[in-house]
Enzyme design. Structure first.
Site, short mmCIF file in Angstrom:
data_model
loop_
_atom_site.label_atom_id
_atom_site.label_comp_id
_atom_site.label_asym_id
_atom_site.label_seq_id
_atom_site.Cartn_x
_atom_site.Cartn_y
_atom_site.Cartn_z
CG HIS A 137 -14.76 0.04 -5.00
ND1 HIS A 137 -15.73 0.33 -4.08
CD2 HIS A 137 -13.58 0.07 -4.32
CE1 HIS A 137 -15.18 0.53 -2.90
NE2 HIS A 137 -13.87 0.38 -3.03
CG ASP A 155 -2.28 0.68 0.91
OD1 ASP A 155 -2.26 1.78 0.32
OD2 ASP A 155 -3.33 0.11 1.25
#
Length: 354
Positions: free
Chosen positions: A260, A222
């Protein structure tokens, strides 16, 4: 005369009632938020049996003289929404408030709880972008950027308090989704030697996978400011970086509620980097995301449409139908895929290069 007749009749009265209901639907969220802040579910559940309003008030922390009348009015709505139960006493004593399946999802510190997510989504900084939906239609762009002057990821990196709230929210939903994944997809991890969780947050999901499948070499990947707050998990290494530049190599790429957040072009670029990170013949990408069914009446179909609007407000991304997923996957180099339903609002999209 015709205009007056148009507003007469049961149909128009029902329509008016529905508009009033939707107009004030935010009050449900605010009542839930107050219940979490006051730890009402925790107070009721800790007693092991239904309790009175006075007992709930006595259990509220840092409140020497709570307004019981105000509390009663909030509880009245939450009972109507079936968050709690209420049982009047035949002897005229105080009514007893009890737990429900829904109130269990509001507990603090529980392994599976939606309380952190509820607090994040109802934080004033997360709510502000919703006021810009019409601006997004008129001008394009992302609601969060219009409200705060920067995208949500940059905002988190510059605001440690909100970053912690955001990470806690992502962590709680990760645990819930991972429980469903480990039940409905567990055998698919057996042949994987290494796996990178792209956008894995503080590593909760990868930690859960490696705990159940210790043969897997786990990589939690991340942004650096997210990794900076990540705790240690046995068998998991934390790597900071940018998925738009490169993804660490592994047998499989795992992406939970990441795609998304991005538009189709960005998703194609992410998938192309995934393709480079996995073996040509045996690699796969495991995507955990909503597969929209706009006409469906399934348990989470309505929530999917709301989440799609959340993407306009927060990230500029979108929830996708199966046809939209197929297009993105093919353009990203993954023409073969399976959709696997699990006991959660997202599905598993298992994609292969060939």
């Amino acid at each position: 005369m015709e205009e007056k007749e148009a507003f007469d009749g049961e149909g128009m009265l029902q329509a008016q009632a529905e508009i009033w209901k939707y107009m004030y639907q935010f009050a449900d969220s605010m009542a839930l938020k107050s219940a979490v802040e006051l730890r009402i579910a925790d107070i009721i559940h800790s007693h092991g049996s239904p309790i009175t309003l006075s007992q709930i008030a006595a259990g509220i922390i840092d409140s020497p003289s709570p307004d019981i009348t105000c509390l009663a009015r909030i509880m009245r709505l939450l009972v109507r929404r079936k968050i709690f139960t209420v049982t009047p006493q035949s002897d005229g004593g105080e009514a007893l408030y009890g737990p429900t399946h829904m109130s269990r999802w509001l507990l603090h510190g529980a392994e599976l709880s939606l309380a952190p997510m509820l607090m994040m989504e109802n934080d004033h900084r997360a709510l502000a972008p919703w006021h810009y939906l019409s601006n997004c239609v008129r001008e394009g762009g992302i609601g969060f950027q219009k409200a705060h002057g920067r995208e949500i990821w940059d905002y988190c990196s510059m605001n440690p308090e909100f970053n912690n709230i955001f990470n806690d929210a992502m962590g709680c939903t990760a645990r819930i989704t991972m429980k469903a994944i480990m039940t409905g997809y567990k055998d698919a991890f057996c042949g994987v030697g290494s796996m990178v969780d792209v956008g894995g947050g503080t590593g909760a999901a990868m930690g859960e996978i490696v705990k159940v499948h210790p043969h897997i070499k786990g990589i939690n990947f991340d942004l650096p400011h997210v990794i900076a707050t990540a705790p240690e998990y046995g068998g998991v290494s934390h790597v900071g970086g940018d998925m738009f530049k490169a993804i660490p190599s592994a047998d499989a790429v795992f992406m939970k509620r990441i795609m998304h957040d991005w538009n189709d072009e960005d998703c194609v670029n992410i998938l192309k980097n995934c393709r480079k990170a996995i073996p040509e013949k045996t690699g796969k990408v495991i995507i955990i995301d909503v597969v929209l069914n706009p006409e469906g009446d399934g348990m989470f179909d309505d929530t999917g449409l709301v989440l799609d609007l959340l993407m306009i407000a927060h990230t500029g991304g979108k929830e996708r139908t199966e046809l939209e997923w197929k297009k993105v996957l093919e353009e990203g180099g993954f023409p073969c895929y399976n959709i696997i339903k699990i006991a959660a609002f997202p599905s598993i999209i298992e994609a292969f290069p060939e």
